[in-house]
Design a protein around this motif. Structure first.
Motif, PDB file in Angstrom:
ATOM      1  N   ARG A 173       1.160  -0.957   0.518  1.00 19.89           N
ATOM      2  CA  ARG A 173       0.146  -0.126  -0.012  1.00 19.89           C
ATOM      3  C   ARG A 173       0.716   1.548  -0.126  1.00 19.89           C
ATOM      4  NH1 ARG A 173      -4.617  -1.211   4.724  1.00 19.89           N
ATOM      5  NH2 ARG A 173      -4.909  -3.336   3.846  1.00 19.89           N
ATOM      6  N   MET A 174       1.930   0.944   1.174  1.00 17.48           N
ATOM      7  CA  MET A 174       2.678   2.717   1.144  1.00 17.48           C
ATOM      8  C   MET A 174       3.377   2.925  -0.785  1.00 17.48           C
ATOM      9  SD  MET A 174       6.570   1.771   2.619  1.00 17.48           S
ATOM     10  CE  MET A 174       7.733   0.936   1.348  1.00 17.48           C
ATOM     11  N   ILE A 175       4.200   1.924  -2.081  1.00 17.70           N
ATOM     12  CA  ILE A 175       3.842   2.289  -2.726  1.00 17.70           C
ATOM     13  C   ILE A 175       2.820   2.762  -3.526  1.00 17.70           C
ATOM     14  CG2 ILE A 175       5.095   1.320  -4.966  1.00 17.70           C
ATOM     15  CD1 ILE A 175       6.515  -0.656  -3.801  1.00 17.70           C
ATOM     16  N   ARG A 176       1.805   1.908  -3.664  1.00 20.26           N
ATOM     17  CA  ARG A 176       0.766   2.412  -4.286  1.00 20.26           C
ATOM     18  C   ARG A 176       0.275   3.651  -3.937  1.00 20.26           C
ATOM     19  NH1 ARG A 176      -1.171   2.681  -8.898  1.00 20.26           N
ATOM     20  NH2 ARG A 176      -0.274   0.519  -9.105  1.00 20.26           N
ATOM     21  N   ALA A 177       0.802   4.114  -2.549  1.00 18.31           N
ATOM     22  CA  ALA A 177      -0.641   5.499  -2.060  1.00 18.31           C
ATOM     23  C   ALA A 177       1.010   6.231  -2.736  1.00 18.31           C
ATOM     24  CB  ALA A 177      -0.048   5.341  -0.507  1.00 18.31           C
ATOM     25  N   ALA A 178       1.779   6.415  -2.851  1.00 15.63           N
ATOM     26  CA  ALA A 178       3.092   7.068  -3.021  1.00 15.63           C
ATOM     27  C   ALA A 178       2.778   7.779  -4.695  1.00 15.63           C
ATOM     28  CB  ALA A 178       4.369   6.475  -2.916  1.00 15.63           C
ATOM     29  N   MET A 179       2.333   6.645  -5.341  1.00 20.39           N
ATOM     30  CA  MET A 179       2.161   7.010  -7.195  1.00 20.39           C
ATOM     31  C   MET A 179       1.081   7.204  -6.902  1.00 20.39           C
ATOM     32  SD  MET A 179       3.593   2.929  -8.106  1.00 20.39           S
ATOM     33  CE  MET A 179       2.813   3.060  -9.429  1.00 20.39           C
ATOM     34  N   ASN A 180       0.191   7.075  -6.243  1.00 22.14           N
ATOM     35  CA  ASN A 180      -1.411   8.161  -6.165  1.00 22.14           C
ATOM     36  C   ASN A 180      -1.436   9.354  -5.652  1.00 22.14           C
ATOM     37  OD1 ASN A 180      -2.382   5.526  -7.102  1.00 22.14           O
ATOM     38  ND2 ASN A 180      -3.729   4.929  -5.017  1.00 22.14           N
ATOM     39  N   ASN A 181      -0.431   9.830  -4.645  1.00 20.30           N
ATOM     40  CA  ASN A 181      -0.474  11.090  -4.648  1.00 20.30           C
ATOM     41  C   ASN A 181       0.536  12.008  -5.502  1.00 20.30           C
ATOM     42  OD1 ASN A 181      -1.827  11.130  -1.873  1.00 20.30           O
ATOM     43  ND2 ASN A 181       0.287  10.094  -1.067  1.00 20.30           N
ATOM     44  N   LYS A 182       1.714  11.226  -5.421  1.00 20.20           N
ATOM     45  CA  LYS A 182       2.718  11.636  -7.326  1.00 20.20           C
ATOM     46  C   LYS A 182       1.322  12.194  -8.035  1.00 20.20           C
ATOM     47  CE  LYS A 182       6.046  13.207  -8.757  1.00 20.20           C
ATOM     48  NZ  LYS A 182       6.682  14.605  -8.008  1.00 20.20           N
ATOM     49  N   LEU A 183       1.048  11.268  -8.654  1.00 20.57           N
ATOM     50  CA  LEU A 183      -0.316  11.002  -9.832  1.00 20.57           C
ATOM     51  C   LEU A 183      -1.002  12.328  -9.418  1.00 20.57           C
ATOM     52  CD1 LEU A 183      -1.125  10.565 -12.443  1.00 20.57           C
ATOM     53  CD2 LEU A 183      -2.281   8.694 -12.090  1.00 20.57           C
ATOM     54  N   PHE A 184      -1.739  11.650  -8.391  1.00 22.58           N
ATOM     55  CA  PHE A 184      -3.295  13.546  -7.809  1.00 22.58           C
ATOM     56  C   PHE A 184      -2.342  14.779  -8.521  1.00 22.58           C
ATOM     57  CE2 PHE A 184      -5.669   9.547  -5.567  1.00 22.58           C
ATOM     58  CZ  PHE A 184      -6.113   9.333  -7.655  1.00 22.58           C
ATOM     59  N   SER A 185      -0.609  14.676  -7.107  1.00 21.85           N
ATOM     60  CA  SER A 185      -0.213  16.356  -7.206  1.00 21.85           C
ATOM     61  C   SER A 185       0.100  16.755  -8.923  1.00 21.85           C
ATOM     62  CB  SER A 185       0.736  15.696  -6.576  1.00 21.85           C
ATOM     63  OG  SER A 185       1.624  15.818  -7.564  1.00 21.85           O
ATOM     64  N   GLN A 186       0.612  15.833  -9.695  1.00 19.65           N
ATOM     65  CA  GLN A 186       0.529  16.448 -11.350  1.00 19.65           C
ATOM     66  C   GLN A 186      -0.351  16.308 -11.778  1.00 19.65           C
ATOM     67  OE1 GLN A 186       3.019  13.400 -12.797  1.00 19.65           O
ATOM     68  NE2 GLN A 186       4.764  14.301 -11.324  1.00 19.65           N
ATOM     69  N   LYS A 187      -1.437  16.081 -12.178  1.00 22.90           N
ATOM     70  CA  LYS A 187      -2.878  15.828 -12.548  1.00 22.90           C
ATOM     71  C   LYS A 187      -3.624  17.701 -12.074  1.00 22.90           C
ATOM     72  CE  LYS A 187      -2.268  12.540 -15.096  1.00 22.90           C
ATOM     73  NZ  LYS A 187      -1.779  12.664 -16.305  1.00 22.90           N
ATOM     74  N   ALA A 188      -3.779  18.178 -10.314  1.00 20.53           N
ATOM     75  CA  ALA A 188      -4.539  18.856 -10.020  1.00 20.53           C
ATOM     76  C   ALA A 188      -3.599  20.092 -10.743  1.00 20.53           C
ATOM     77  CB  ALA A 188      -4.259  18.243  -8.400  1.00 20.53           C
ATOM     78  N   THR A 189      -4.220  20.223 -11.451  1.00 24.51           N
ATOM     79  CA  THR A 189      -3.604  22.114 -11.342  1.00 24.51           C
ATOM     80  C   THR A 189      -4.907  23.232 -12.148  1.00 24.51           C
ATOM     81  OG1 THR A 189      -4.706  21.085 -14.477  1.00 24.51           O
ATOM     82  CG2 THR A 189      -2.509  20.738 -13.991  1.00 24.51           C
TER      83      THR A 189
END
Length: 94
Positions: A73-89
């Protein structure tokens, strides 16, 4: 991104002191970068991105012993957080 630094970080994570597996570990780092990019994540040179790559590569190394192991879960959470921060413009139309 400096692959030598990533290799050093990965070896520390896996507690590997020798150089026998360096080529294999470098391949895992390359594969991890590709798999992360396939998720839609744009990687940079910051510590967060390096950490995600190392976590992903270390998981791939460790799952050899148990191939049916799900991604932690820690990897999935880190990847999701990174993706969401990149998509949130934030766009401001004036």
């Amino acid at each position: 991104m400096q692959d030598d630094l990533l290799l050093t970080m990965l070896k520390q994570d896996l507690e590997i002191l020798h150089t026998v597996k360096d080529d294999y570990l470098k391949n895992l780092i390359s594969i991890a970068k590709g798999m992360i990019a396939r998720e839609g994540i744009t990687l940079g040179d910051d510590f967060e991105d390096q950490g995600i790559i190392v976590m992903y590569a270390a998981w791939m190394y460790r799952k050899r012993a148990a191939p049916d192991t799900a991604m932690p879960r820690m990897i999935r959470a880190a990847m999701n957080n990174k993706l969401f921060s990149q998509k949130a413009t934030v766009t401001t139309d004036v």
